[in-house]
Each structure stands twice: as C-alpha cells, then as structure tokens.
Design a protein around this motif. Structure first.
Motif, PDB file in Angstrom:
ATOM      1  N   ASN A   1       0.848  -1.187   0.000  1.00  0.00           N
ATOM      2  CA  ASN A   1       0.000   0.000   0.000  1.00  0.00           C
ATOM      3  C   ASN A   1       0.888   1.244   0.000  1.00  0.00           C
ATOM      4  N   ASN A   2       0.291   2.398  -0.175  1.00  0.00           N
ATOM      5  CA  ASN A   2       1.073   3.622  -0.384  1.00  0.00           C
ATOM      6  C   ASN A   2       1.985   3.957   0.796  1.00  0.00           C
ATOM      7  N   ASP A   3       1.457   3.860   2.015  1.00  0.00           N
ATOM      8  CA  ASP A   3       2.270   4.178   3.190  1.00  0.00           C
ATOM      9  C   ASP A   3       3.448   3.217   3.336  1.00  0.00           C
ATOM     10  N   ASP A   4       3.177   1.929   3.205  1.00  0.00           N
ATOM     11  CA  ASP A   4       4.239   0.940   3.352  1.00  0.00           C
ATOM     12  C   ASP A   4       5.275   1.074   2.233  1.00  0.00           C
ATOM     13  N   ALA A   5       4.811   1.382   1.023  1.00  0.00           N
ATOM     14  CA  ALA A   5       5.741   1.545  -0.095  1.00  0.00           C
ATOM     15  C   ALA A   5       6.683   2.720   0.151  1.00  0.00           C
ATOM     16  N   CYS A   6       6.155   3.821   0.671  1.00  0.00           N
ATOM     17  CA  CYS A   6       7.016   4.966   0.985  1.00  0.00           C
ATOM     18  C   CYS A   6       8.085   4.574   2.000  1.00  0.00           C
ATOM     19  N   THR A   7       7.670   3.875   3.039  1.00  0.00           N
ATOM     20  CA  THR A   7       8.615   3.452   4.077  1.00  0.00           C
ATOM     21  C   THR A   7       9.677   2.525   3.508  1.00  0.00           C
ATOM     22  N   LYS A   8       9.276   1.556   2.712  1.00  0.00           N
ATOM     23  CA  LYS A   8      10.224   0.596   2.144  1.00  0.00           C
ATOM     24  C   LYS A   8      11.181   1.260   1.156  1.00  0.00           C
ATOM     25  N   LEU A   9      10.707   2.223   0.396  1.00  0.00           N
ATOM     26  CA  LEU A   9      11.581   2.926  -0.548  1.00  0.00           C
ATOM     27  C   LEU A   9      12.638   3.748   0.191  1.00  0.00           C
ATOM     28  N   VAL A  10      12.226   4.419   1.251  1.00  0.00           N
ATOM     29  CA  VAL A  10      13.184   5.196   2.041  1.00  0.00           C
ATOM     30  C   VAL A  10      14.188   4.263   2.710  1.00  0.00           C
ATOM     31  N   GLU A  11      13.701   3.180   3.259  1.00  0.00           N
ATOM     32  CA  GLU A  11      14.603   2.218   3.906  1.00  0.00           C
ATOM     33  C   GLU A  11      15.614   1.655   2.913  1.00  0.00           C
ATOM     34  N   LEU A  12      15.166   1.318   1.712  1.00  0.00           N
ATOM     35  CA  LEU A  12      16.068   0.787   0.690  1.00  0.00           C
ATOM     36  C   LEU A  12      17.101   1.831   0.288  1.00  0.00           C
ATOM     37  N   SER A  13      16.671   3.085   0.166  1.00  0.00           N
ATOM     38  CA  SER A  13      17.601   4.163  -0.183  1.00  0.00           C
ATOM     39  C   SER A  13      18.720   4.271   0.840  1.00  0.00           C
ATOM     40  N   LYS A  14      18.349   4.215   2.105  1.00  0.00           N
ATOM     41  CA  LYS A  14      19.357   4.319   3.169  1.00  0.00           C
ATOM     42  C   LYS A  14      20.249   3.081   3.202  1.00  0.00           C
ATOM     43  N   LEU A  15      19.655   1.915   2.972  1.00  0.00           N
ATOM     44  CA  LEU A  15      20.427   0.679   2.932  1.00  0.00           C
ATOM     45  C   LEU A  15      21.462   0.711   1.806  1.00  0.00           C
ATOM     46  N   LYS A  16      21.100   1.351   0.696  1.00  0.00           N
ATOM     47  CA  LYS A  16      22.006   1.423  -0.453  1.00  0.00           C
ATOM     48  C   LYS A  16      22.949   2.626  -0.385  1.00  0.00           C
ATOM     49  N   GLY A  17      22.912   3.346   0.747  1.00  0.00           N
ATOM     50  CA  GLY A  17      23.899   4.381   0.999  1.00  0.00           C
ATOM     51  C   GLY A  17      23.599   5.753   0.449  1.00  0.00           C
ATOM     52  N   SER A  18      22.316   6.089   0.236  1.00  0.00           N
ATOM     53  CA  SER A  18      21.974   7.429  -0.245  1.00  0.00           C
ATOM     54  C   SER A  18      22.550   8.490   0.688  1.00  0.00           C
ATOM     55  N   LYS A  19      23.235   9.468   0.120  1.00  0.00           N
ATOM     56  CA  LYS A  19      23.877  10.511   0.918  1.00  0.00           C
ATOM     57  C   LYS A  19      23.021  11.763   1.036  1.00  0.00           C
TER      58      LYS A  19
END
Length: 246
Positions: free
Chosen positions: A208-226
């Motif tokens: 769902n939209n809320d969970d997708a936002c959370t997972k996208l942000v988490e993935l970004s941080k996991l992949k080292g977004s600066k």
C-alpha cells in the motif's frame, strides 16, 4: 489515499526536502521540493515552494486549463522565494527543485523544475515522466556520456534550473489522462540516485502507499543514499477493485 514520507537520510544534518498535498472533491495536488544542498536556506526555499503552490491551487473553483493553473502556481512560488531572499541577506541565493501533480477528474498535469522526479506505474511497467534539469542530463543528451556513466558521475547533483534563484523560471509540463495509471510517484533525487526504477516498481506494486514509501526510504538508506529522501505515492485511475499484482 496517498502516502508520503520525508527522511533526513544517513548523512545530512538537516532535511532540506519538503512535501505536501491537498485533496478535495474537485481537485488533488501533490508536491515535492528539494532545497539546494550547499546553498543558504535550502530548507526554507523548499517549504515556501510547496506551501505557495498548494495555497495558489487549493482555493480555486474553476479548472479549465490545468497546465496554465499549475504553471502559474509554480511561478508564483518562484517569485515568493526570490523576493524572500532579496530582503534577507542570510537567504541570498536560496533555491529548490519542485515536482508537482495536479489531478482534476480524469486529467492530470505534471510540472517540474530541477531534478526531482515523477514516475507513473501501470500494470506491467513504470515510466519516468519528468526530465532532469541537470548538468549530467545535458551530457547524456549531447552524447558525451551514456546513461550508465551518468549514474555515478561526480557532477550528478549539479542542477541547471531551480526555483527561486531568478525572477523568471521555465516550468516543464506534461499532460495526460489518468486512464490505466495505477500509481503516481513524486520523489527527490535522494531516492533515484541509488534506487532504480525496477526496484521502485517492485515495491509499489506489492505494497500500500504508506508501506511503499517506508520501504523505498529504507532501501535508499540501505544502499547508501547521501541525501535527504522524500516520496509521495498516490492513485491514478480511481478503480478500487483493480488488481495490479498478477
């Protein structure tokens, strides 16, 4: 229902992104802005950009020309930022990207200045609608570098167009029908610098939209977004029972 999330990320001391939305029975407007890192008051510029754009649109009652309305809203925000900087030396040179989507009935218009992005998701694909206003995009367009080389280019974050840095601004506009569109995503480059569109599609289609936002942000941080990371996800075509997961 729309979902949204703005996160400071893993490297920055300040969140210069800002997101906002407004919905009523007549229209829906969604906005993401990314204050220019390294410039004075980027976080102020992004907030003005979002608030001014929403304020311009939310009280309107007639929507005959969506492109003209959204363009005027963003140009108004540009002047608001520019004038604020003129009277306050500590804010001199402040600027921000902006990407916005206005939906009225079955029509939508997307606007952007800078390198924040809009994607649309249909049943089997994801498409980037906006085109970055950046030095690296110019190099790609001229054939000087490839799309693959652009991903890790050292000047990736240099933008060529921003809100608030000049009295006039050119706004790119894209108009289409909502028919067949499952979801629409607006995001800052803190997401797209490290998460590719196939990963974005996979997360959005399964959550769902809320969970997708959370997972996208988490993935970004996991992949080292600066950078700061901001995402808004909302519906395209209003068909509650449509199944896009098969």
């Amino acid at each position: 229902m729309f979902g949204f999330l703005s996160d400071i990320g893993i490297s920055r001391k300040l969140n210069e992104d800002y997101v906002g939305a407004y919905e009523d029975e007549l229209k829906k407007i969604y906005v993401v802005a990314d204050g220019m890192g390294g410039h004075n008051a980027g976080e102020i510029a992004s907030k003005i950009a979002v608030d001014s754009t929403l304020d311009y649109i939310k009280n309107l009652k007639e929507f005959e020309n969506l492109e003209n309305i959204l363009c005027k809203a963003i140009k108004t925000a540009n002047i608001d930022i520019y004038n604020k900087a003129k009277v306050n030396s500590s804010m001199a040179g402040m600027g921000t990207t902006i990407t916005a989507c206005l939906i009225v009935k079955d029509r939508l218009v997307i606007a952007n200045v800078g390198d924040s992005s809009c994607f649309i998701v249909k049943r089997n694909n994801i498409t980037k609608i906006t085109k970055d206003h950046s030095l690296v995009q110019q190099l790609v367009d001229s054939g000087s570098i490839t799309e693959e080389e652009a991903v890790n280019h050292p000047n990736k974050n240099i933008i060529t167009r921003a809100l608030g840095t000049n009295e006039e601004v050119k706004v790119d506009l894209f108009t289409m029908s909502t028919e067949g569109i499952f979801k629409i995503i607006l995001c800052s480059d803190g997401l797209t610098n490290v998460v590719n569109r196939h990963e974005i599609y996979d997360i959005i289609i399964k959550n769902n939209n809320d969970d997708a936002c959370t997972k996208l942000v988490e993935l970004s941080k996991l992949k080292g977004s600066k950078d700061n990371i901001s995402v808004i996800i909302f519906e395209g075509e209003c068909e509650n029972d449509r199944d896009y997961t098969k």
